[in-house]
Design an enzyme around this catalytic site. Structure first.
Site, PDB file in Angstrom:
ATOM      1  N   SER A   1       5.711  -4.738  -2.389  1.00 37.00           N
ATOM      2  CA  SER A   1       5.303  -3.415  -2.830  1.00 37.00           C
ATOM      3  C   SER A   1       5.735  -2.381  -1.798  1.00 37.00           C
ATOM      4  O   SER A   1       6.916  -2.253  -1.506  1.00 37.00           O
ATOM      5  CB  SER A   1       3.794  -3.400  -3.074  1.00 37.00           C
ATOM      6  OG  SER A   1       3.413  -2.262  -3.802  1.00 37.00           O
TER       7      SER A   1
ATOM      8  N   GLY B   1       0.801  -1.214   0.000  1.00 36.72           N
ATOM      9  CA  GLY B   1       0.000   0.000   0.000  1.00 36.72           C
ATOM     10  C   GLY B   1       0.832   1.260   0.000  1.00 36.72           C
ATOM     11  O   GLY B   1       0.371   2.313   0.439  1.00 36.72           O
ATOM     12  N   GLY B   2       2.079   1.162  -0.470  1.00 33.71           N
ATOM     13  CA  GLY B   2       2.987   2.293  -0.393  1.00 33.71           C
ATOM     14  C   GLY B   2       3.197   2.674   1.065  1.00 33.71           C
ATOM     15  O   GLY B   2       3.217   1.819   1.958  1.00 33.71           O
TER      16      GLY B   2
END
Length: 551
Positions: A223, A137-138
């Site tokens: 991510s 989710g960054g």
């Protein structure tokens, strides 16, 4: 990874009912005298699920808004650890509902510094490797259980490891730089990172309670979680609290490899206060405002700062600015991966990689899945493929087609339309800089397994490797199926990740020999139905796809 609410959007789109059948044959044992563990703060009551001791929502710290985390409060009575804890406030809701013992929803709250633990035993005296999962989710969204694939139970069981997942502050709540407005806010631009360090300190203090070895901790994430791993490797306060690192699709310049400069974070804060009509001397008024009000004001500030400072979006699609930590010269003194790899992490082994069609299928095909599952690369003629190649790549089409065929001689020529360079190139750059240190080894991989679901259009999309790493296929069947090929690959990948966590070397039976990566060899383990190692095989293809990018 970056602008989506969650790095798991791809799975969320495909996977609306994957867990519905999971609980039918489960064995759950929960009672006041079952799975009771005594940590530093007090006694907690978990439950045993299919033989794995499980603890949810365990507080590891507490914090006032925009201030440093402090040790969690102690308690005298037995504290239940049966439900997932609060998650950091964010624009979108967490998609999971009615997960075992989770309750009807996951509450968003400032009080979100909690973690989850899965372990085979709390009483056998073993010292198992500890694997700490950092969610995607960054630095803006997501949570420790934003996807069913994050569930650590099966990895704990099959790998005989302790798995821990962490919630922490995100977005404006974890990265608003108020350092100019009071000493209590000195680290406010990096509070989300301080939370992660606090979680690792908790692991150090409590790992033995759960049968874990505090001196053998691996941080791993996908991510945004991978970006957090890179950030921690450049954070002096985190040194010694983890010993190995795994980055899955998380190397991106501007968010993980490099961070935000102080002049940018300071301007975002200044504009945020202006939008909220808060004078600098009254900055404490932020404590009385709703998250929504602060989030809206700070989003305007992000957009304005990006325009003023001409900041290019990390996604490469114009001007844009997303939340990330700050290379403030104090808490994070240097870029995690700038022109060199941080000397701080020279002795930490690294495993790093990405997925073959990482971003391309998400943006090109997930928007209209009905069309994509009927009309995709698996049923196009060669004439159609050639036309699409020239439309996409112009006068580079023929050269890219030839380079793709040389790199992947056994794949469908149409796959060249979707091969990803956005995350592959920075992963290679990171691996090369790490190898140049001549310190701890680095290993490189590419996940190239194509999901057969929905006509096979999604291929190896962003997040698709996670159920294989976590060996959690049974929880996410509608994303990838649960056939023999998938099960075999999940067994190989999860064992490789566990082997790396145990020893710093991912070589396991069933895989070809996985060499250490070097700039000269470029050795990459390609995970597919038949995993193989290739050396320096796609450099020409990457250069053609991104002529202006050097790595």
């Amino acid at each position: 990874m970056i602008t989506l609410k969650s790095s798991m959007l791809a799975i969320a789109l495909v996977l609306s009912v994957a867990h519905s059948a999971h609980a039918t044959n489960d064995s759950v044992i929960a009672a006041p005298n079952i799975a009771v563990a005594e940590i530093q703060s007090g006694k907690i009551q978990g439950f045993i699920h299919n033989g794995i001791y499980t603890y949810r929502g365990v507080p590891y710290a507490k914090a006032e808004r925009f201030q440093d985390p402090q040790p969690a409060d102690s308690w005298n009575n037995l504290r239940p650890a049966l439900t997932f804890g609060n998650i950091c406030p964010q624009v979108a809701a967490n998609p999971l509902e009615n997960f075992l013992f989770s309750g009807p929803h996951l509450k968003q709250s400032d009080d979100c510094l909690n973690l989850n633990v899965w372990t085979p035993s709390i009483s056998d005296g073993q010292k198992r490797p500890v694997m700490v999962w950092l969610h995607g989710g960054g630095f803006s969204g997501g949570s420790s259980i934003e996807s069913y694939a994050y569930d650590g139970e099966n990895l704990s069981r099959t790998g005989d490891v302790v798995v821990i997942s962490v919630n922490h502050r995100l977005n404006v709540m974890g990265h608003l730089d108020l350092s100019a407005y009071g000493e209590q806010y000195a680290h406010s631009a990096n509070e989300g990172v301080l939370d992660l360090v606090a979680a690792l300190q908790w692991v150090k203090a409590n790992a033995a309670v759960f049968g874990g070895d505090a001196d053998n901790v691996t941080i791993f994430g996908e991510s945004g979680g991978g970006a957090k791993v890179l950030t921690l490797m450049a954070t002096p306060a985190a040194k010694g609290f983890f010993h190995k690192a795994i980055v899955e699709s998380g190397a991106v310049e501007g968010m993980g490899m490099t961070l935000l400069p102080p002049e940018t974070t300071a301007r975002v804060a200044e504009l945020t206060l202006q939008h909220l009509d808060i004078k600098p001397e009254n900055v404490d008024q932020l404590n009385t405002l709703s998250y929504q009000a602060i989030a809206e004001a700070s989003q305007k500030a992000l957009n304005e700062t990006a325009k003023e400072q001409k900041i290019l979006s990390v996604m490469g699609n114009g001007i844009g600015l997303a939340w990330a930590p700050s290379t403030d010269g104090r808490y994070i003194p240097d870029e995690p991966v700038g022109e060199k790899y941080p000397n701080l992490a020279k002795d930490v082994p690294l495993l790093i990689g990405s997925n073959m069609t990482e971003w391309t299928t998400i943006f090109a095909l997930f928007g209209d899945m009905n069309k994509a599952q009927l009309d995709n690369k698996n049923n196009w003629t060669m004439e159609q493929v050639s036309e699409k190649m020239h439309t996409l790549y112009g006068d580079r089409a023929d050269a890219i087609g030839k380079a793709f065929a040389a790199a992947y001689p056994d794949r469908n020529p149409a796959d060249a339309l979707y091969v990803d360079s956005f995350l592959r190139i920075p992963a290679l750059k990171t691996a090369r800089l790490k190898a140049d240190q001549k310190g701890a080894p680095v290993y490189n991989y590419l996940f190239a397994w194509d999901t057969p679901i929905l006509g096979g259009f999604a291929m190896s999309y962003h997040t698709s490797e996670i159920p294989f790493v976590m060996n959690s296929l049974a929880l996410t069947e509608t994303a990838h199926g649960n056939g023999d090929e998938a099960k075999a690959l999940a067994d190989k990948m999860s064992r490789a990740w566990v082997a790396f966590a145990k020893t710093g070397n991912p070589n396991v039976s069933g895989l070809p020999e996985w060499p250490v990566y070097s700039r000269e060899s470029g050795a990459t383990m390609i995970f597919d139905d038949r995993p193989q190692v290739k050396t320096d095989y796609d450099a020409e293809l990457m250069k053609l796809l991104n002529p202006k990018t050097s790595f």
